[in-house]
Design an enzyme around this catalytic site. Structure first.
Site, PDB file in Angstrom:
ATOM      1  NE  ARG A 121     -13.370   5.540   0.765  1.00 22.31           N
ATOM      2  CZ  ARG A 121     -12.048   5.415   0.768  1.00 22.31           C
ATOM      3  NH1 ARG A 121     -11.269   6.464   1.033  1.00 22.31           N
ATOM      4  NH2 ARG A 121     -11.496   4.248   0.500  1.00 22.31           N
ATOM      5  CG  HIS A 167       2.340   6.021   1.195  1.00 19.56           C
ATOM      6  ND1 HIS A 167       1.972   6.529   2.425  1.00 19.56           N
ATOM      7  CD2 HIS A 167       1.367   5.145   0.843  1.00 19.56           C
ATOM      8  CE1 HIS A 167       0.824   5.984   2.792  1.00 19.56           C
ATOM      9  NE2 HIS A 167       0.434   5.136   1.854  1.00 19.56           N
ATOM     10  CB  SER A 225      -7.749   7.870   0.340  1.00 21.46           C
ATOM     11  OG  SER A 225      -7.414   8.033   1.702  1.00 21.46           O
ATOM     12  CG  ASP A 265      -7.954  11.241   2.576  1.00 26.14           C
ATOM     13  OD1 ASP A 265      -8.568  10.353   1.958  1.00 26.14           O
ATOM     14  OD2 ASP A 265      -7.129  11.008   3.469  1.00 26.14           O
ATOM     15  CE  LYS A 272      -3.501  10.239   3.901  1.00 19.31           C
ATOM     16  NZ  LYS A 272      -4.713   9.641   3.365  1.00 19.31           N
TER      17      LYS A 272
END
Length: 435
Positions: free
Chosen positions: A168, A82, A183, A161, A187
């Protein structure tokens, strides 16, 4: 247990228990806790912060708010990567085939981009016929048989999320390390991989502009992953100028192909070797980083990574002919050379301004309903440290709209600063966080 007491406890600076965090996430996701109470708790978290334990509890609760994919039918240690985002970040398209060609199973869920350029899914959709919507059965089958599959994230992955991020975004509580880390990791963990390599960007084109903040975020995310039984490593990389030379969806696919042919930009290849080495070590396919890098270079030099990319494209319905003929990718109507108005050494390229120039052309999304133009973007011919003379071509704009071209050109020229003295480019990789 009630929300008033939980808000009060966090407002007064005390750590929340696992039960209290579970109560909040479950109640908010199911619609029993109103936005105003969730906002109050987020603001309390923003000011009072969360400790490492609370952050793990929050991530776990968010992960369990929706589907958690079971990839146990895939053989071996499933490894995912990621990136925290940047400009010209084409790594997945290069890394996936390289790592899979060495023998590690890469099972990747990716998203669409919201920002200056598209995400991995948008880039893959520039390939004629390529499908990012594949069944769970086909996803597992492809990873088992060719070691690689990439598909779009399901809407049922970590719904808490999505809900909390929207809140947010409008309550000025985005910029908090625990909330950012949970967050991202909720995922990733819900996607089912056994091991995760994080590419945490820092610099003018990254969410974390300061190096110290990037290391802190990396430490928190690595702690979350390891605490939840997933081997996690983070590489801190430089995003002070765009990565590689292409910014824009079809242009980045073309650059990925060139890199797999051994002809791509040095910085993109170097980062892919570093990230790929971590993925191979975590997947236990190799003993150490040195062996991993040697194997990755070998699959590129022998053309095995490029063949893997073709195989991957074909498996997901795409036309593998694009690998040998990138002209089959979407092409823009106008191609304009960008010439510098001054000479000297390129001192800095403001990455975010290059990204915003691409956004002006339509390469990205200003909001989730925006339609991306897959053909447009920017090629950079000169990077930091290069010597140029007035009138030299430093970049090229690919556009489908003359009016947008003018705006992008004006912005792009402002992204460059020059020096009369020689300039040494900053290092690409700042370090690795393992615990």
């Amino acid at each position: 247990m009630n929300m008033y007491d939980i808000i009060l406890k966090k407002r007064n600076g005390h750590a929340l228990s696992k039960e209290e965090i579970d109560f909040f996430i479950k109640g908010y996701t199911e619609g029993r806790i109103p936005d105003y109470q969730a906002s109050a708790l987020l603001m309390a978290i923003y000011f009072q912060k969360m400790n490492r334990e609370e952050t793990v509890y929050l991530t776990e609760a968010m992960m369990n708010s929706g589907d958690v994919l079971d990839l146990s039918e895939i053989d071996g240690v499933k490894v995912d990567k990621h990136s925290t985002g940047g400009v010209g970040d084409t790594t997945t398209l290069v890394l996936g085939p390289m790592v899979a060609a060495v023998g590690a199973p890469v099972a990747k869920m990716s998203g669409r981009g919201l920002g200056h350029t598209g995400g991995t899914i948008d880039k893959l959709e520039t390939i004629p016929g390529f499908s990012v919507e594949i069944s769970n059965e086909d996803f597992i089958k492809n990873v088992n048989e060719i070691k690689l599959a990439v598909c779009a994230q399901t809407g049922d992955l970590a719904p808490a999320d999505k809900m909390l991020y929207a809140l947010r975004d409008v309550t000025a509580t985005v910029d908090n390390m625990s909330l950012i880390a949970s967050s991202i990791m909720s995922k990733k963990l819900a996607s089912g991989a056994d091991a995760i390599v994080l590419d945490v960007k820092t610099g003018s084109g990254a969410f974390m502009r300061e190096k110290e903040d990037a290391f802190e975020l990396a430490r928190i995310m690595v702690n979350i992953g390891n605490s939840m039984g997933r081997q996690t490593v983070a590489v801190i990389s430089n995003m002070d100028q765009p990565l590689g030379r292409a910014v824009g969806n079809a242009l980045e696919v073309k650059e990925a192909i060139e890199t797999l042919q051994g002809k791509g930009p040095e910085d993109l290849y170097e980062l892919c070797l570093k990230l790929g080495a971590q993925m191979l070590v975590l997947s236990k396919v190799v003993e150490d980083e040195e062996e991993a890098i040697a194997r990755l270079k070998e699959v590129v030099e022998k053309g095995l990574a490029l063949e893997k990319f073709k195989e991957f494209i074909q498996r997901q319905g795409g036309d593998p002919a694009v690998v040998d003929n990138p002209d089959l990718l979407p092409k823009a109507k106008y191609v304009i050379d960008v010439k510098t108005e001054e000479g000297g050494y390129i001192k800095h390229i403001e990455a975010v301004e290059v990204g915003m120039s691409a956004l002006e052309l339509g390469a990205g999304r200003e909001n989730k309903d925006s339609v991306i133009d897959l053909a447009v973007g920017i090629e950079l011919f000169k990077k930091v440290g290069d010597r140029v003379e007035a009138g030299d071509t430093i970049a090229r704009i690919h556009s489908n709209d003359e009016a947008k071209t003018e705006k992008a050109l004006e912005r792009l020229l402002k992204a460059y600063t020059y020096s009369e003295k020689e300039v040494e480019p900053s290092e690409l990789i700042y370090g690795i966080v393992t615990e």
